[in-house]
Design an enzyme around this catalytic site. Sequence first.
Site, mmCIF file in Angstrom:
data_model
loop_
_atom_site.group_PDB
_atom_site.id
_atom_site.type_symbol
_atom_site.label_atom_id
_atom_site.label_comp_id
_atom_site.label_asym_id
_atom_site.label_seq_id
_atom_site.Cartn_x
_atom_site.Cartn_y
_atom_site.Cartn_z
ATOM 1 C CG HIS A 1 77.008 35.190 17.379
ATOM 2 N ND1 HIS A 1 75.845 34.841 16.719
ATOM 3 C CD2 HIS A 1 76.615 35.680 18.581
ATOM 4 C CE1 HIS A 1 74.802 35.108 17.495
ATOM 5 N NE2 HIS A 1 75.241 35.617 18.623
ATOM 6 N N GLY A 2 80.839 35.612 14.768
ATOM 7 C CA GLY A 2 82.288 35.625 14.666
ATOM 8 C C GLY A 2 82.786 34.886 13.446
#
Length: 471
Positions: free
Chosen positions: A325-326
Amino acid sequence: MFFDTPVYFLFLTIVVLLYWKLRRRQQNLLLLAASYFFYGWWDWRFLSLILTSTVVDFLAARYIARSQDVLRRRMLLTLSLVLNFGFLGIFKYFNFFSDSLGTALSALGFPPFSMTALRIILPPGISFYTFQAVAYIVDVYHGKLGPAESFVDYALFISLFPHLVAGPIQRPSHLLPQVQNYRQFNSEAFFDGLMLILSGLFRKCVVADNCAMLADSAFSGRMGAPSLGVVMIGTYAFAWQIYADFSGYSDIARGSAQLMGFHFMLNFRQPYLAVTLQDFWRRWHISLSTWLRDYLYIPLGGSRYGDARRYCNLMTTMLLGGLWHGANWTFVVWGGIHGAGLAVERWLKGGQRAEKAGPSELGKWVSRIVLFHVVCLAWIFFRARSLSDSWGFLSGIGNLRLGPQFLPALIFLATFTLPLFLGDLMLESREEEYIFQRLPGLSRVAVGTAIILAVIVFSANTSAAFIYFQF
């Protein structure tokens, strides 16, 4: 070119009008050109990146399918995986790991270390189209899917603009045959697509953007120092913001695809009505959770080698899912909370698979409320900019003050989330992909008109970008 802007809908209208005047091969060429134009609108410099990986994967899959040499097949698979994950690693995680290395060296007493001169820009959608390409090459390698014969067909499968920037991640066995086969105009499916787009706009512009104002105020400190009231409002607001935002994007993506005769998989199924974390992940971001299950958890061994290995595989899968996700330790912690929760659930069940009588209706609601708050706890780490911000925000729970702004903020939040919650309750009792699917045509026109008016009247004053566009 955000999905909730007039520019996108002008682009979509022009493409759809031209599309249905052409034959299949011409349709695919048009869509490929439109998809690259759409991607280039974000940043034309990264067109070479997606084109390079597309060419390499297309050729590697064809050679893998033709070759009987086990070593050569493995080398081609490795080449494709190294290229795809290499691009993802460099462009998405280089800054993260270089900063982490610098922090670690400084903590050990070494001179300050920085690579700010090599800041790397994140290409739009790279996490999504990389996973889609990996699924294709792995499926071809295992003989689950034949390689695409046409480069245009394969390139369109990877880059079809409704899913290109933020999914849903399409399975090769589902979307590629649709790209390769003739698509016939269906007025009912076309109308359903329009309704999905309107549903997505309502979720994004009315629910998500209004929730975002509360969440941003709470997490930024504008609502005041962290306290129980601030933490509750900020966390609840973000929980509904991210759900309405991403499910709204998915609805617009699915609706846009449906206007052109494609069917995208359902990506959300009333996740906040789940009773366990396992149930939650069967309902939340379904295209990602099933990808992680089939291409990471099961290849790691799944539950085949005993409980200890199963718990390790669950944790590994969710930690990597969080990092997907990041590039921030907050996402790793978010994934770790979910991984630990899933492992604890499996441990409490004792690995038993026997069917038992389901809980009472009251028991279900108790489970839903408890689970919602576990998910909300994890969302705090997902939303915060750093681990220190996360802990600082969480520390507000110890300050039992609600504050004068708590009740007005709670009423504001309930006003905009209640329609979505009631809609989910209705869908939970039906086998429909969206709430108005079985209404007569005129009734759906009336509902669509009401949604348009609601979007015009109740949209937030400031529009926030779709959250998952950053991933």
